[in-house]
Design an enzyme around this catalytic site. Structure first.
Site, PDB file in Angstrom:
ATOM      1  N   SER A  11      46.567  35.336  38.699  1.00 39.43           N
ATOM      2  CA  SER A  11      47.409  36.448  38.236  1.00 39.43           C
ATOM      3  C   SER A  11      48.141  36.063  36.954  1.00 39.43           C
ATOM      4  O   SER A  11      48.248  36.865  36.024  1.00 39.43           O
ATOM      5  CB  SER A  11      48.439  36.817  39.312  1.00 39.43           C
ATOM      6  OG  SER A  11      47.793  37.203  40.503  1.00 39.43           O
ATOM      7  N   GLN A  17      36.717  35.945  40.727  1.00 42.43           N
ATOM      8  CA  GLN A  17      35.725  35.988  41.815  1.00 42.43           C
ATOM      9  C   GLN A  17      34.389  35.367  41.409  1.00 42.43           C
ATOM     10  O   GLN A  17      33.630  34.922  42.258  1.00 42.43           O
ATOM     11  CB  GLN A  17      35.468  37.435  42.254  1.00 42.43           C
ATOM     12  CG  GLN A  17      36.617  38.079  43.006  1.00 42.43           C
ATOM     13  CD  GLN A  17      36.829  37.475  44.392  1.00 42.43           C
ATOM     14  OE1 GLN A  17      35.893  36.989  45.036  1.00 42.43           O
ATOM     15  NE2 GLN A  17      38.058  37.498  44.861  1.00 42.43           N
ATOM     16  N   SER A  36      40.857  31.030  38.990  1.00 41.40           N
ATOM     17  CA  SER A  36      41.888  30.608  39.933  1.00 41.40           C
ATOM     18  C   SER A  36      41.353  29.556  40.895  1.00 41.40           C
ATOM     19  O   SER A  36      40.236  29.691  41.412  1.00 41.40           O
ATOM     20  CB  SER A  36      42.379  31.823  40.729  1.00 41.40           C
ATOM     21  OG  SER A  36      43.264  31.414  41.746  1.00 41.40           O
ATOM     22  N   HIS A  81      42.211  28.620  44.055  1.00 41.31           N
ATOM     23  CA  HIS A  81      42.011  28.823  45.497  1.00 41.31           C
ATOM     24  C   HIS A  81      40.829  29.727  45.843  1.00 41.31           C
ATOM     25  O   HIS A  81      40.503  29.906  47.014  1.00 41.31           O
ATOM     26  CB  HIS A  81      43.302  29.318  46.164  1.00 41.31           C
ATOM     27  CG  HIS A  81      43.653  30.747  45.902  1.00 41.31           C
ATOM     28  ND1 HIS A  81      43.460  31.727  46.841  1.00 41.31           N
ATOM     29  CD2 HIS A  81      44.192  31.363  44.841  1.00 41.31           C
ATOM     30  CE1 HIS A  81      43.887  32.884  46.360  1.00 41.31           C
ATOM     31  NE2 HIS A  81      44.335  32.684  45.142  1.00 41.31           N
ATOM     32  N   CYS A  93      46.022  47.091  52.349  1.00 41.69           N
ATOM     33  CA  CYS A  93      47.063  47.375  53.339  1.00 41.69           C
ATOM     34  C   CYS A  93      47.673  46.094  53.874  1.00 41.69           C
ATOM     35  O   CYS A  93      48.212  46.059  54.967  1.00 41.69           O
ATOM     36  CB  CYS A  93      46.482  48.185  54.493  1.00 41.69           C
ATOM     37  SG  CYS A  93      45.210  47.294  55.361  1.00 41.69           S
TER      38      CYS A  93
HETATM   39  C1  PLP Z   1      42.396  36.604  43.711  1.00 45.63           C
HETATM   40  C2  PLP Z   1      42.183  37.348  42.441  1.00 45.63           C
HETATM   41  C3  PLP Z   1      43.138  37.322  41.410  1.00 45.63           C
HETATM   42  C4  PLP Z   1      44.466  36.642  41.562  1.00 45.63           C
HETATM   43  O1  PLP Z   1      44.378  35.266  41.644  1.00 45.63           O
HETATM   44  P1  PLP Z   1      45.618  34.452  42.258  1.00 45.63           P
HETATM   45  O2  PLP Z   1      45.320  33.034  41.972  1.00 45.63           O
HETATM   46  O3  PLP Z   1      45.670  34.775  43.703  1.00 45.63           O
HETATM   47  O4  PLP Z   1      46.836  34.957  41.526  1.00 45.63           O
HETATM   48  C5  PLP Z   1      42.862  38.002  40.251  1.00 45.63           C
HETATM   49  N1  PLP Z   1      41.704  38.662  40.093  1.00 45.63           N
HETATM   50  C6  PLP Z   1      40.757  38.699  41.038  1.00 45.63           C
HETATM   51  C7  PLP Z   1      39.483  39.438  40.784  1.00 45.63           C
HETATM   52  C8  PLP Z   1      40.964  38.045  42.252  1.00 45.63           C
HETATM   53  O5  PLP Z   1      40.034  38.106  43.203  1.00 45.63           O
END
Ligand code: PLP
Length: 377
Positions: A73, A180, A200, A202, A326
């Site tokens: 994010s 993703q 990201s 995780h 949700c």
């Molecule tokens: C999970 C996700 C994010 C956010 O990543 P975080 O590390 O959780 O802030 C942004 N874009 C997509 C497409 C995601 O799947």
């Protein structure tokens, strides 16, 4: 204790043991501040630069084009706001899609409040933007196109190379949220003509709380936070050394095993989809079948509410996700499913199953049996 079967790898992934091993020394022994001059600080600094190379290698950019952030994010915010602010003399128009992650959508909304104009491209039934719409929405003052690489709910992979070609033709900066996609499909920013990209930790088997942003050298963007001069003065804050090391290791492993990883996920996904189509023929597959993330499936099951289904699956040790946003109890239908034309009703009956490296065919059998049992009741 009941065995947990985890099918929510688009929400987060389990840290790989090799990743954990790699990061622990930077919490235990080499805990020095990377800006410090003594040995344990220098070791941290060195580890960060090694990790930067590994992240760069996964997407084929230069290590000095990688900035470490706190999450995906943050990377999205930093890219979109940073590029918008630094280039606003040229114009204040941004193009994105209507199915972006909130990290992009809400960032764009904030920019709109600050006088920027944003076009939200519609998508078709499979979740693809139209390249013609994209071309038609470009104006003299368009400075940035930000379109996600692959969607987090339905797995649709956007035509990234075509989008980047159009952006290049009009001299517009192209950013992509590839949170993703990274580690799940091949990405080459040079070959694909990508100017900026978010990822990201995780989502690719590193811990939560670490992300990275690629910005091609020469592209102007404003720093995101005031403070120290870390990350080439673009991202203040003492570096999350252990997290950075973990992200580097996760990217290295992803890069080394990409083919096998993709084949494994695709095999499980296709096995699951085939069985659902046979055993629960009224189920509707959301998204595209061809240009789809190898680990993503998303079905609407007309005979049962999504939340209720999740609850019953949870009782069987199965972790999956509904299509709706949700998570906090508000059961507004997902904007992604609405935008691909699903009724609120069908959107509320979606089940996203996202496979990860630890899943087996036996897990899929258990999942399918459980779904059949629940739905027949
Ligand atoms: C999970 C996700 C994010 C956010 O990543 P975080 O590390 O959780 O802030 C942004 N874009 C997509 C497409 C995601 O799947």
């Amino acid at each position: 204790m009941m065995k947990i079967r985890y099918f929510d790898n688009a929400a987060t992934t389990k840290v790989k043991p090799e990743v954990l091993d790699e990061m622990l020394p930077y919490l235990k022994e080499d805990y020095g501040n990377p800006s410090s001059l003594y040995s344990i600080g220098r070791n941290s600094k060195k580890a960060i630069e090694e990790a930067r190379k590994k992240v760069a290698k996964l997407i084929n950019c230069n290590p000095n084009e990688i900035y470490f952030t706190g999450c995906g994010s943050e990377s999205d915010n930093m890219a979109i706001k940073g590029i918008a602010y630094a280039n606003q003399k040229k114009g204040k128009h941004i193009i994105t899609s209507s199915i972006e992650h909130p990290a992009v959508l809400h960032t764009c909304k904030t920019l709109e409040k600050q006088g920027f104009r944003v076009t939200y491209l519609k998508v078709n039934k499979q979740g693809f933007i139209s390249l013609e719409d994209l071309r038609n929405s470009i104006r003299d003052d368009t400075i940035l196109i930000t379109i996600m690489f692959a969607n987090n709910e339905i797995g649709t992979i956007e035509p990234i190379e075509m989008i980047s070609k159009i952006a290049k033709m009009y001299n517009i900066i192209f950013h992509t949220d590839s949170v993703q996609a990274c580690g799940n499909i091949p990405i080459d920013v040079k070959k694909m003509g990508i100017d900026s990209l978010s990822l990201s930790g995780h989502k690719l088997y590193a811990p939560k709380g670490i992300g990275a942003l690629y910005v091609k050298s020469g592209i102007q963007f404003e720093k995101f936070m005031d403070g120290g001069h870390q990350e080439k003065d673009k991202r203040a804050g003492t570096e999350n050394v252990a997290g950075i090391v973990a992200l580097g290791k996760a990217c290295e492993l992803a890069n080394n095993n990409l083919k096998e990883h993709m084949a494994h996920l695709k095999e499980l996904r296709d096995y699951y989809i085939k069985q659902i189509k046979e055993k629960i023929p009224e189920a509707i597959l959301n998204g595209d079948i061809e240009n789809r993330l190898p680990g993503n499936s998303n079905f609407s099951f007309p005979s049962i509410d999504g939340e209720e289904l999740l609850f019953l699956l949870d009782a069987k040790g199965i972790c999956a996700s509904s299509g709706s946003a949700c998570t906090s109890g508000s059961s507004k239908p997902s904007h992604v499913l609405s935008n691909i034309g699903l009724s609120d009703e069908l959107a509320s009956k979606a089940l996203r199953v996202t496979f990860g490296e630890d899943n087996t065919k036996e897990d899929v059998d258990y999942l399918v049996d459980s779904l059949c049992e629940i739905i027949k009741k």
